[in-house]
Design a protein around this motif. Structure first.
Motif, PDB file in Angstrom:
ATOM      1  N   ALA A  27       5.617  -0.088 -13.921  1.00 51.00           N
ATOM      2  CA  ALA A  27       4.245  -0.593 -13.849  1.00 51.00           C
ATOM      3  C   ALA A  27       3.494   0.120 -12.726  1.00 51.00           C
ATOM      4  O   ALA A  27       4.086   0.556 -11.733  1.00 51.00           O
ATOM      5  CB  ALA A  27       4.252  -2.092 -13.589  1.00 51.00           C
ATOM      6  N   ASN A  28       2.187   0.234 -12.920  1.00 46.83           N
ATOM      7  CA  ASN A  28       1.296   0.771 -11.890  1.00 46.83           C
ATOM      8  C   ASN A  28       1.780   2.116 -11.366  1.00 46.83           C
ATOM      9  O   ASN A  28       1.927   3.045 -12.122  1.00 46.83           O
ATOM     10  CB  ASN A  28       1.098  -0.268 -10.785  1.00 46.83           C
ATOM     11  CG  ASN A  28       0.534  -1.553 -11.367  1.00 46.83           C
ATOM     12  OD1 ASN A  28      -0.273  -1.504 -12.291  1.00 46.83           O
ATOM     13  ND2 ASN A  28       0.972  -2.691 -10.879  1.00 46.83           N
ATOM     14  N   GLN A  29       2.058   2.213 -10.061  1.00 49.09           N
ATOM     15  CA  GLN A  29       2.549   3.487  -9.539  1.00 49.09           C
ATOM     16  C   GLN A  29       3.997   3.375  -9.057  1.00 49.09           C
ATOM     17  O   GLN A  29       4.441   4.167  -8.227  1.00 49.09           O
ATOM     18  CB  GLN A  29       1.635   4.009  -8.418  1.00 49.09           C
ATOM     19  CG  GLN A  29       0.262   4.447  -8.881  1.00 49.09           C
ATOM     20  CD  GLN A  29       0.305   5.593  -9.885  1.00 49.09           C
ATOM     21  OE1 GLN A  29       1.356   6.162 -10.172  1.00 49.09           O
ATOM     22  NE2 GLN A  29      -0.847   5.928 -10.439  1.00 49.09           N
ATOM     23  N   ASP A  30       4.718   2.407  -9.576  1.00 50.90           N
ATOM     24  CA  ASP A  30       6.121   2.297  -9.186  1.00 50.90           C
ATOM     25  C   ASP A  30       6.864   3.563  -9.626  1.00 50.90           C
ATOM     26  O   ASP A  30       6.806   3.931 -10.785  1.00 50.90           O
ATOM     27  CB  ASP A  30       6.778   1.086  -9.860  1.00 50.90           C
ATOM     28  CG  ASP A  30       6.200  -0.227  -9.367  1.00 50.90           C
ATOM     29  OD1 ASP A  30       5.323  -0.192  -8.471  1.00 50.90           O
ATOM     30  OD2 ASP A  30       6.612  -1.282  -9.874  1.00 50.90           O
ATOM     31  N   PRO A  31       7.562   4.222  -8.691  1.00 51.49           N
ATOM     32  CA  PRO A  31       8.361   5.388  -9.098  1.00 51.49           C
ATOM     33  C   PRO A  31       9.598   4.928  -9.875  1.00 51.49           C
ATOM     34  O   PRO A  31       9.971   3.752  -9.811  1.00 51.49           O
ATOM     35  CB  PRO A  31       8.759   6.028  -7.773  1.00 51.49           C
ATOM     36  CG  PRO A  31       8.132   5.236  -6.694  1.00 51.49           C
ATOM     37  CD  PRO A  31       7.630   3.955  -7.259  1.00 51.49           C
ATOM     38  N   ALA A  76       0.832  -1.198   0.000  1.00 50.66           N
ATOM     39  CA  ALA A  76       0.000   0.000   0.000  1.00 50.66           C
ATOM     40  C   ALA A  76       0.873   1.256   0.000  1.00 50.66           C
ATOM     41  O   ALA A  76       0.539   2.263  -0.624  1.00 50.66           O
ATOM     42  CB  ALA A  76      -0.933  -0.002   1.201  1.00 50.66           C
ATOM     43  N   ILE A  77       2.001   1.193   0.706  1.00 54.71           N
ATOM     44  CA  ILE A  77       2.898   2.352   0.755  1.00 54.71           C
ATOM     45  C   ILE A  77       3.550   2.590  -0.595  1.00 54.71           C
ATOM     46  O   ILE A  77       3.594   3.715  -1.099  1.00 54.71           O
ATOM     47  CB  ILE A  77       3.962   2.159   1.858  1.00 54.71           C
ATOM     48  CG1 ILE A  77       3.273   2.233   3.224  1.00 54.71           C
ATOM     49  CG2 ILE A  77       5.073   3.197   1.743  1.00 54.71           C
ATOM     50  CD1 ILE A  77       4.156   1.878   4.385  1.00 54.71           C
ATOM     51  N   LYS A  78       3.993   1.496  -1.214  1.00 52.94           N
ATOM     52  CA  LYS A  78       4.639   1.621  -2.525  1.00 52.94           C
ATOM     53  C   LYS A  78       3.642   2.166  -3.550  1.00 52.94           C
ATOM     54  O   LYS A  78       3.964   3.051  -4.336  1.00 52.94           O
ATOM     55  CB  LYS A  78       5.145   0.250  -2.965  1.00 52.94           C
ATOM     56  CG  LYS A  78       5.949   0.274  -4.248  1.00 52.94           C
ATOM     57  CD  LYS A  78       6.375  -1.141  -4.603  1.00 52.94           C
ATOM     58  CE  LYS A  78       7.173  -1.178  -5.897  1.00 52.94           C
ATOM     59  NZ  LYS A  78       7.363  -2.565  -6.353  1.00 52.94           N
ATOM     60  N   PHE A  79       2.427   1.632  -3.519  1.00 56.09           N
ATOM     61  CA  PHE A  79       1.429   2.038  -4.514  1.00 56.09           C
ATOM     62  C   PHE A  79       0.966   3.479  -4.291  1.00 56.09           C
ATOM     63  O   PHE A  79       1.003   4.307  -5.197  1.00 56.09           O
ATOM     64  CB  PHE A  79       0.234   1.079  -4.469  1.00 56.09           C
ATOM     65  CG  PHE A  79      -0.834   1.395  -5.486  1.00 56.09           C
ATOM     66  CD1 PHE A  79      -0.602   1.172  -6.833  1.00 56.09           C
ATOM     67  CD2 PHE A  79      -2.059   1.907  -5.094  1.00 56.09           C
ATOM     68  CE1 PHE A  79      -1.579   1.456  -7.781  1.00 56.09           C
ATOM     69  CE2 PHE A  79      -3.042   2.195  -6.035  1.00 56.09           C
ATOM     70  CZ  PHE A  79      -2.801   1.971  -7.382  1.00 56.09           C
ATOM     71  N   ASN A  80       0.552   3.784  -3.078  1.00 56.90           N
ATOM     72  CA  ASN A  80      -0.005   5.113  -2.825  1.00 56.90           C
ATOM     73  C   ASN A  80       1.083   6.185  -2.709  1.00 56.90           C
ATOM     74  O   ASN A  80       0.919   7.300  -3.200  1.00 56.90           O
ATOM     75  CB  ASN A  80      -0.890   5.089  -1.583  1.00 56.90           C
ATOM     76  CG  ASN A  80      -2.130   4.237  -1.818  1.00 56.90           C
ATOM     77  OD1 ASN A  80      -2.952   4.549  -2.664  1.00 56.90           O
ATOM     78  ND2 ASN A  80      -2.247   3.125  -1.093  1.00 56.90           N
ATOM     79  N   ALA A  91       3.154   3.418 -25.500  1.00 56.76           N
ATOM     80  CA  ALA A  91       2.031   2.740 -26.159  1.00 56.76           C
ATOM     81  C   ALA A  91       2.088   1.244 -25.914  1.00 56.76           C
ATOM     82  O   ALA A  91       1.051   0.576 -25.817  1.00 56.76           O
ATOM     83  CB  ALA A  91       2.046   3.036 -27.648  1.00 56.76           C
ATOM     84  N   ALA A  92       3.300   0.695 -25.812  1.00 52.60           N
ATOM     85  CA  ALA A  92       3.444  -0.750 -25.665  1.00 52.60           C
ATOM     86  C   ALA A  92       3.251  -1.217 -24.222  1.00 52.60           C
ATOM     87  O   ALA A  92       3.089  -2.414 -23.969  1.00 52.60           O
ATOM     88  CB  ALA A  92       4.820  -1.182 -26.162  1.00 52.60           C
ATOM     89  N   LEU A  93       3.260  -0.307 -23.289  1.00 54.10           N
ATOM     90  CA  LEU A  93       3.136  -0.682 -21.887  1.00 54.10           C
ATOM     91  C   LEU A  93       1.777  -1.338 -21.629  1.00 54.10           C
ATOM     92  O   LEU A  93       0.736  -0.779 -21.956  1.00 54.10           O
ATOM     93  CB  LEU A  93       3.300   0.560 -21.009  1.00 54.10           C
ATOM     94  CG  LEU A  93       3.440   0.341 -19.505  1.00 54.10           C
ATOM     95  CD1 LEU A  93       4.422   1.351 -18.936  1.00 54.10           C
ATOM     96  CD2 LEU A  93       2.118   0.441 -18.775  1.00 54.10           C
ATOM     97  N   GLN A  94       1.809  -2.549 -21.098  1.00 55.69           N
ATOM     98  CA  GLN A  94       0.568  -3.257 -20.849  1.00 55.69           C
ATOM     99  C   GLN A  94       0.002  -2.904 -19.484  1.00 55.69           C
ATOM    100  O   GLN A  94       0.726  -2.810 -18.516  1.00 55.69           O
ATOM    101  CB  GLN A  94       0.803  -4.767 -20.950  1.00 55.69           C
ATOM    102  CG  GLN A  94       0.725  -5.244 -22.378  1.00 55.69           C
ATOM    103  CD  GLN A  94       1.579  -6.446 -22.646  1.00 55.69           C
ATOM    104  OE1 GLN A  94       1.973  -7.139 -21.724  1.00 55.69           O
ATOM    105  NE2 GLN A  94       1.858  -6.689 -23.900  1.00 55.69           N
ATOM    106  N   GLY A  95      -1.309  -2.708 -19.467  1.00 55.73           N
ATOM    107  CA  GLY A  95      -1.943  -2.333 -18.214  1.00 55.73           C
ATOM    108  C   GLY A  95      -1.668  -0.880 -17.930  1.00 55.73           C
ATOM    109  O   GLY A  95      -1.645  -0.050 -18.831  1.00 55.73           O
ATOM    110  N   SER A  96      -1.415  -0.567 -16.657  1.00 58.14           N
ATOM    111  CA  SER A  96      -1.244   0.828 -16.296  1.00 58.14           C
ATOM    112  C   SER A  96       0.177   1.083 -15.820  1.00 58.14           C
ATOM    113  O   SER A  96       0.817   0.200 -15.273  1.00 58.14           O
ATOM    114  CB  SER A  96      -2.246   1.201 -15.214  1.00 58.14           C
ATOM    115  OG  SER A  96      -2.427   0.126 -14.331  1.00 58.14           O
ATOM    116  N   GLY A  97       0.652   2.302 -16.037  1.00 59.92           N
ATOM    117  CA  GLY A  97       2.009   2.614 -15.607  1.00 59.92           C
ATOM    118  C   GLY A  97       2.482   3.951 -16.121  1.00 59.92           C
ATOM    119  O   GLY A  97       1.675   4.815 -16.484  1.00 59.92           O
TER     120      GLY A  97
END
Ligand SMILES: [Fe+2]
Ligand SMILES: [Fe+2]
Lengths: 239, 312
Positions: free
Chosen positions: A181-185, A100-104, A156-162
């Motif tokens: 990926a996702n919300q990884d800094p 949760a900390i990494k994501f948020n 454009a090629a990134l799958q999912g969110s990021g």
């Protein structure tokens, strides 16, 4: 001591204060927990509608007031829970909270950079860098055009969110294009990486306007990229 | 074989590739047995390209209801993009990716497992799995859905989650805490060991249970051994952004309350159980055969030795 960074300096000093009475120390610590730094949503340097027609005011408002705010809220919540868990020496909760900390926390870091990466056209948005960053881009990628093409293709090629990033590798002293990926800094891709420019390719960043056509969003966003900010970070970090 | 009642009839030029599929290779294949049966309306269509060349193509299958059937909960506009653009792009890109490769001619389920490559994902995986996931997702919903399941399914839900309400809470939690893009699933899980030649004791029904899972991006339970998917919700932002924007929890709630087709879920459970039972019978038969063989081979040498010594 990664935990250190979670406390404000003031809190930390009072917790680390050598109190001879353990009960009093305990009370002090729990009172001090109110001093836990609370992150807040940063203001934008421009109006929600100022990036139109590239990014609609509706997207900007939802993105800032709802999405970014939720990351901030949940980041604070997770930090508070972490503080409690650490205080209780509850290792399993401490470890469990890392996702949760990494994501948020990542969401908060990334969006805070993203807003600075954008600027209305009349305030210099889209104006190519003509300073040392401009030179470095030419050296590493051939031209700004080539860099933009590379970022657009990877985004454009990134799958999912990021996110797709232009970063500076401080150790190797070179520019890099990376995706996370996702919300990884960006720093999750290497400890010496500093973000100069990050583009959000989550669907929430463009869906109301561009729908499924992410490449069009990427093509257009360059018209409002604030290269001045990227250059400032580059100057500071590469000196 | 009872088919999923919601499935739309395939066009006559299509055949069911799944009937030709025999699970055999890896662990991952074993649980495909269930999935290809209830998704056997996933057709491969043979088209003649020119006079001589025959190519196999996956086709975009429509949802088993009109695009406006889930209004206002899931708008026609959402369907026009989600099915008409996103799902179509997965199909088109998959066809382009596999043309002329080893994957050309494989069933969709086979393609998914092969391209998953035990986690070392090959390029075709994302598109193949997204095609399958979206087919499965459309069939997980129906107009006037929601409410409560019944019969065997409800019994299992109550057994494995405590109550239907607790199940709903857990499912919602999984869907809302999938950080980033992905899917939440209800699956029927067999309790089996996959290590080497582990002996799996005769499984009873109590060894199999319902589980809630979440998966990132395109990943689905077909790639995990012994998981039979029963229900899914798409939590990529494109699934709800036009209707609910950032309010993912609202979308998830309304999906549970008003869209889930419990008939489809029940029917998938029934199919999974039938497939498992069939495989267990087959394993039992093989085990007996082995036993008989070993008892005969243990029994036969003895008289031979006597016979030998007799002739000496
Ligand atoms: Fe974002
Ligand atoms: Fe989707």
């Amino acid at each position: 001591m990664a935990i250190r960074t979670l406390f404000t300096r003031k809190t930390l000093t009072s917790i680390l204060r050598n109190d001879p009475n353990p009960i009093v120390a305990g009370i002090a610590a729990s009172t001090q927990s109110r001093d836990l730094h609370v992150f807040t949503l940063p203001d934008l340097a421009y109006d929600y509608g100022a990036l139109e027609p590239v990014i609609s005011g509706e997207i900007m408002q939802l993105h800032h007031q709802k999405h970014h705010q939720t990351y901030v809220t949940n980041y604070n919540k997770a930090l508070e829970q972490l503080h409690d868990a650490v205080g209780k020496a509850d290792s399993s909760t401490t470890v469990k909270l890392q996702n949760a900390i990494k994501f948020n926390g990542g969401g908060h870091i990334n969006h805070s950079i993203f807003w600075k990466n954008l600027a209305p056209v009349r305030e210099g948005g889209g104006e190519p860098p003509r300073d040392s960053l401009g030179w470095a881009i030419d050296t590493h990628f051939g031209s700004l055009e080539a860099l933009i093409q590379k970022i657009n293709a990877e985004g454009a090629a990134l799958q999912g969110s990021g996110w797709v990033w232009l970063g500076l590798d401080k150790e190797l002293k070179r520019l890099v294009v990376e995706t996370t990926a996702n919300q990884d800094p960006l720093v999750t891709k290497g400890p010496s990486l500093v973000p100069l420019l990050g583009i959000d390719v989550w669907e929430h960043a463009y869906y109301l306007q561009y729908k499924n056509v992410r490449p069009d969003y990427l093509k257009n966003i360059w018209k409002v990229i604030n290269w001045k900010y990227a250059s400032e970070v580059y100057e500071k970090e590469s000196s | 074989m009872k088919l999923l009642s919601l499935s739309t009839p395939d066009s006559t030029t299509c055949y069911l590739s799944s009937s030709a599929f025999l699970p055999s290779h890896s662990n991952g294949f074993q649980n495909l047995a269930s999935t290809f049966k209830f998704s056997n309306n996933q057709a491969r269509c043979i088209r003649k390209a020119g006079a001589t060349k025959v190519t196999a193509k996956f086709e975009l299958k429509p949802p088993p209801y009109p695009l406006n059937a889930l209004e206002p909960i899931m708008s026609q506009e959402t369907f026009e993009y989600h099915w008409g653009k996103h799902h179509r792009a997965y199909v088109d890109n998959l066809n382009k990716q596999i043309e002329g490769t080893d994957l050309d001619g494989k069933s969709l389920e086979e393609t998914i497992v092969i391209a998953y490559n035990n986690g070392d994902i090959l390029p075709a995986f994302n598109n193949a799995a997204q095609v399958w996931n979206h087919d499965f997702f459309w069939e997980s919903m129906k107009p006037g859905g929601g409410g409560k399941p019944s019969g065997e399914l409800l019994k299992l839900i109550e057994r494995d989650f405590g109550s239907f309400e607790k199940f709903v809470d857990q499912f919602k939690l999984a869907a809302s805490t999938q950080f980033g893009s992905g899917w939440a699933w209800l699956a029927y899980k067999e309790n089996r060991l996959d290590v080497g030649n582990a002996v799996n004791p005769l499984a009873t029904d109590e060894d199999k249970k319902l589980v809630i899972l979440k998966s990132p991006n395109a990943v689905n339970p077909l790639v995990w051994s012994h998981h039979h998917p029963l229900l899914t919700i798409d939590v990529l932002e494109h699934a709800y952004y036009l209707d609910y924007q950032n309010r993912r929890p609202d979308y998830i709630s309304v999906f549970m309350n008003k869209l889930v087709s419990w008939e489809a879920v029940s029917s998938r459970l029934e199919q999974a159980k039938a497939v498992i039972a069939e495989r267990e019978r087959e394993e039992e038969r093989k085990r007996r055969e082995e036993e008989e063989k070993s008892t005969t081979s243990e029994a036969t040498p003895t008289p031979e030795i006597f016979a030998d010594s007799d002739t000496d």
